[in-house]
Design an enzyme around this catalytic site. Structure first.
Site: not given
Ligand SMILES: *Cc1c(COP(=O)(O)O)cnc(C)c1O
Length: 390
Positions: A58, A111, A183, A208
């Site tokens: 872990r 988000y 972010d 992403k």
């Molecule tokens: C998609 C997204 C997230 C979350 O990511 P996941 O892997 O789907 O949990 C966080 N911040 C932004 C800006 C996003 O577009």
């Protein structure tokens, strides 16, 4: 292999080389995937004194370490931890700075699920959230109170695409000992250098652009020296661990991220320009367009523009939007983005501190890696259906 945080090469080289050391693995170009919970220790002394580098699955494996080091190097941060999703990366970053009684300032363009975490979960642990105008800049100083612990920014926001003046926010935050969390999913470190702009903790929903192929969930959180210990502790105490195969997909995607982003940018720019000239479109929300209100700050701070942008249509009935979207052949409808394929979806931004005014329906487009002429043709046919149904 370079050490985390050591930036020797240009970013396009770093995504290819970082976290990889072939001759430790018989010359194999890619590191092997280690699946592990238990790690055996040769002696009781080794077990009790943790003399082996990997005590438990872990905590750390060579697979985890390889991607952590690669991302830390690319970000230019002191340390990176991996999370099982991008949302988890956002919530971990917030939990690593906040304590009961603290207040956190969060951009109103954040988000959606990050907002829900603040309102429903952080609140239960005694951390309050105040939302602020994404265009506030240095004016955020006026919101600082004694118990303000952190500012959470997202630039541009992934539905409304306002570009934030991160350096101005970071400068006043630093002077007040308030941490800045970003972010950075939209830009990635290739297009926005978080630490050079004063950020303390940089997040990517690696789901992403890092993974890039819509086949794994992954998040990364990278901290500077002052924030690394709390981040690592909180990550460990929460028991977070990402699966080895997903981590492998992340490091595999990373190798091509620079070339993919270039093409996402080229396709998005082409579509954004084409859409701007359409009679059905009120405005396009894409900071790389000179007409975008965030263009000047984007140009000053960013090295590129990724594939995600917003489109406000002229007022039309919902059925007309549905007629357009339902018949697309190349643009898929679904959440997430950052994969090689183009996506389209209606969006409904939720704001509490500010108003986001629109005249017509808002849609969001992710420009994938298809030929831009084919994407334009698909949108063109979509507008014909929209007009027919309006
Ligand atoms: C998609 C997204 C997230 C979350 O990511 P996941 O892997 O789907 O949990 C966080 N911040 C932004 C800006 C996003 O577009």
């Amino acid at each position: 292999m370079s050490k985390p945080g050591e930036r020797q090469m240009r970013p396009e080289t770093t995504v290819v080389t970082a976290g990889r050391s072939p001759f430790d693995h018989h010359g194999l170009v890619n590191p092997p995937v280690y699946h592990a919970s238990t790690m055996l220790h040769r002696t009781m002394h080794a077990l009790e004194n943790r003399t082996q580098p990997y005590p438990y699955g872990r905590r750390k494996t060579p697979t985890i370490e390889a991607l952590e080091n690669a991302i830390a190097t690319l970000e230019g941060g002191a340390e990176t931890v991996l999370c099982p999703s991008g949302l988890q990366a956002c919530t971990l970053a917030l939990m690593s700075v906040g304590s009961a009684g603290d207040e956190i300032l969060v951009t109103d363009s954040v988000y959606g699920p990050t907002r829900i975490f603040c309102d429903r979960t952080l609140a239960r642990f005694g951390v309050t959230t105040t939302y602020f105008d994404p265009l506030i800049g240095a004016g955020i100083e006026k919101l600082f109170k004694k118990n303000t612990r952190a500012v959470f920014v997202e630039s541009p926001g992934s539905l409304t695409f306002e570009v934030q003046d991160v350096p101005a926010i970071a400068a006043v935050a630093r002077a007040a000992s308030v941490s800045v969390i970003l972010d950075n999913t939209w830009a990635t470190p290739l297009f926005f250098d978080a630490f050079a702009h004063g950020v303390d903790i940089s997040i990517m929903a690696a789901t992403k652009y890092v993974v890039g192929h819509s086949d794994a969930m992954l998040g990364t959180v990278t901290a500077n020296e002052a924030h690394r210990k709390r981040l690592r502790d909180t990550h460990g105490n929460l028991g977070l661990t990402a699966g080895p195969d997903d981590i492998y997909l992340g490091q595999r995607g990373l190798r091509t991220m620079a070339v993919r982003l270039k093409q996402h940018q080229a396709n998005a720019t082409r579509l954004a320009e084409w859409l701007s000239a359409r009679p059905e479109v009120e405005r396009v929300l894409y900071p790389a367009l000179p007409s975008d209100p965030g263009h000047a700050i984007w140009k000053r701070d960013f090295k590129g523009s990724s594939g995600l942008f917003g489109v406000e249509l002229k007022p039309c009935p919902k059925e007309a939007v549905a007629a357009m979207l339902d018949g697309m052949t190349l643009f898929g409808m679904g959440w997430s983005w950052g994969g090689y394929e183009s996506l389209i979806a209606p969006t409904h931004p939720h704001r509490t501190a500010t108003k986001f005014e629109t005249k017509g329906p808002l849609i969001r487009i992710h420009a994938g890696l298809e030929n831009a002429d084919d994407l334009v043709a698909d949108l063109d046919a979509g507008f014909a259906r929209l007009k027919k149904a309006a």
